[in-house]
Design an enzyme around this catalytic site. Structure first.
Site, PDB file in Angstrom:
ATOM      1  CE  LYS A 132      37.223  33.684  43.654  1.00  0.00           C
ATOM      2  NZ  LYS A 132      36.997  33.148  45.023  1.00  0.00           N
ATOM      3  CG  MET A 158      26.636  27.734  38.180  1.00  0.00           C
ATOM      4  SD  MET A 158      24.939  27.842  37.582  1.00  0.00           S
ATOM      5  CE  MET A 158      24.360  29.262  38.530  1.00  0.00           C
ATOM      6  N   GLY A 197      30.775  27.301  43.529  1.00  0.00           N
ATOM      7  CA  GLY A 197      31.965  26.530  43.869  1.00  0.00           C
ATOM      8  C   GLY A 197      33.088  27.329  44.493  1.00  0.00           C
ATOM      9  N   GLY A 198      32.958  28.664  44.542  1.00  0.00           N
ATOM     10  CA  GLY A 198      34.025  29.478  45.099  1.00  0.00           C
ATOM     11  C   GLY A 198      35.150  29.767  44.132  1.00  0.00           C
ATOM     12  CG  LEU A 199      36.347  27.124  41.449  1.00  0.00           C
ATOM     13  CD1 LEU A 199      36.276  26.039  40.373  1.00  0.00           C
ATOM     14  CD2 LEU A 199      37.724  27.134  42.108  1.00  0.00           C
ATOM     15  N   GLY A 209      30.739  33.241  38.154  1.00  0.00           N
ATOM     16  CA  GLY A 209      29.818  34.301  37.766  1.00  0.00           C
ATOM     17  C   GLY A 209      30.497  35.644  37.632  1.00  0.00           C
ATOM     18  CB  SER A 210      32.909  37.433  39.810  1.00  0.00           C
ATOM     19  OG  SER A 210      32.071  37.600  40.923  1.00  0.00           O
ATOM     20  CB  SER A 211      35.281  34.718  35.889  1.00  0.00           C
ATOM     21  OG  SER A 211      36.139  34.600  34.775  1.00  0.00           O
ATOM     22  CG  ASP A 233      35.178  37.753  44.224  1.00  0.00           C
ATOM     23  OD1 ASP A 233      35.591  38.504  45.136  1.00  0.00           O
ATOM     24  OD2 ASP A 233      34.908  36.551  44.404  1.00  0.00           O
TER      25      ASP A 233
END
Length: 284
Positions: free
Chosen positions: A12, A96, A98-100, A103-105, A137
Site C-alpha cells: 500500500k 522490510m 519500507g512503509g509499504l 508485514g501487515s499485509s 494497518d
C-alpha cells in the site's frame, strides 16, 4: 477443501498522512488515505491435520514465533477453535521497514487465506477485529479497498482514488516506526479535515506529517526525496523508508525509474482501488 492456496500479499501507499493528536494510550490519531499498488509478496498456505502452525521460509532477523504470519495463523486458529493447522511459505518482494505495509499485509493475507482454506466463513468485520490485534494497518488489507482512515488507521471508509503509475524508491535503509512516533519534534497537531475536503483538495495539498522528522533522522531518505522532487512531487509513504511520486503514464514513470535505479532499488507500480488478494481469492 482446497489443499493449498498461493495468494498475493499486496503493498500500500499512504497518499497522505496527517497526525491530528495523541491519545491517552500513547497512540497517535491519524488521518490517511490508503491505496493499493500492484507490488506484492507471495504467500502459500497449506492445510495440515495435526494442528501445527509452521512457517517454512525464514525471514532474516525475525524469529519464527514472532513473525506476523505465524501470529496471525495462531490467532485465527485459537479464535475459531479449529483443529486444523497450516504450513506457510512467504516469497518476499516488499522491503522490510519500507512503509509499504508488508508485514501487515502478510498478516491480513494469512487471516483471509486461512479463513478460506479452513472453510471458517468468518465475515471480514470479524477478521478485521482480529487483525487489529496485530497492527493498525491490518484491517485495510483485510477489507481490500482504497480507504480513508482515521483513529490509529483502523476506522475505514472505502473511497475511489485516481490510479496513476507510481515510481517507488527504497533508499536501502530501514526506518524505526516507534522511533519516528516518539520523536519530540514530530508534528502532532495538524488540524483535522473531513474526508470530502481531503478528496476534493487532492494530490497538490496532500502531505505526510512524518516527513520532516524522517528526513532529519535519515539523511539517505532526504536525498531520495530531493532527487525525486526534481521530476515530480515526491512524498514519503507511512514512516518510510520508501518514497514515491505519481505519473500519468507508465512510459513516463519507467523513464524516471530507469534513472533512479542507477542509485537505489526502484519499482514502477500501478495504483489500484481493490486488492489483488481479493481478486486472486475469487479464483479459488
Amino acid at each position: 477443501m482446497n489443499a493449498a492456496l498461493t495468494l498475493p500479499s499486496p503493498a500500500k501507499l499512504n497518499r497522505m498522512l496527517h497526525i491530528v493528536g495523541r491519545r491517552e494510550d500513547g497512540y497517535h490519531a491519524l488521518q490517511t488515505l490508503f491505496q493499493f499498488i500492484d507490488l506484492h509478496d507471495h504467500l502459500t498456505l497449506a492445510s495440515r491435520d495435526d494442528g501445527e502452525i509452521q512457517l517454512s521460509s525464514d525471514i532474516e532477523g525475525v524469529y519464527h514465533d514472532d513473525n506476523l504470519i505465524v501470529r496471525a495463523a495462531r490467532l485465527l486458529q485459537h479464535h475459531s477453535r479449529t483443529p486444523l493447522g497450516a504450513t506457510l511459505a512467504i516469497e518476499k518482494q516488499l522491503p522490510m521497514g519500507g512503509g509499504l505495509g508488508g508485514g501487515s499485509s502478510n498478516a491480513a493475507t494469512t487471516l483471509v487465506g486461512l479463513n478460506h482454506l479452513w472453510q471458517l466463513n468468518l465475515p471480514f468485520d470479524e477478521l478485521a477485529r482480529l487483525g487489529l490485534q496485530l497492527g493498525a494497518d491490518v484491517p485495510v488489507f483485510i477489507y481490500g479497498h482504497s480507504a480513508w482512515a482515521e483513529g490509529v488507521g483502523e476506522q475505514l471508509t472505502a473511497v475511489t482514488l485516481d490510479t496513476p503509475w507510481f515510481v517507488i524508491i527504497h533508499p536501502g535503509i530501514s526506518v524505526s516506526t516507534p522511533g519516528v512516533f516518539q520523536d519530540p519534534q514530530l508534528t502532532r497537531d495538524s488540524r483535522p479535515i473531513t474526508m470530502a475536503r481531503a478528496l476534493q483538495g487532492g494530490a497538490p495539498e496532500w502531505r505526510n506529517d512524518c516527513e520532516a522528522v524522517v528526513k532529519k533522522r535519515y539523511p539517505p531518505i532526504a536525498e531520495v526525496l530531493h532527487w525525486l522532487a526534481q521530476h515530480a512531487p515526491s512524498r514519503l509513504t507511512g514512516t518510510g523508508a520508501c518514497v514515491f511520486a505519481a505519473f500519468e503514464t507508465q512510459q513516463s514513470a519507467q523513464a524516471i525509474a530507469q534513472l533512479a535505479d542507477q542509485h537505489w532499488p526502484t519499482w514502477v507500480a500501478r495504483g489500484l482501488n481493490t486488492s489483488p488478494l481479493h481478486d486472486a481469492l475469487g479464483r479459488y
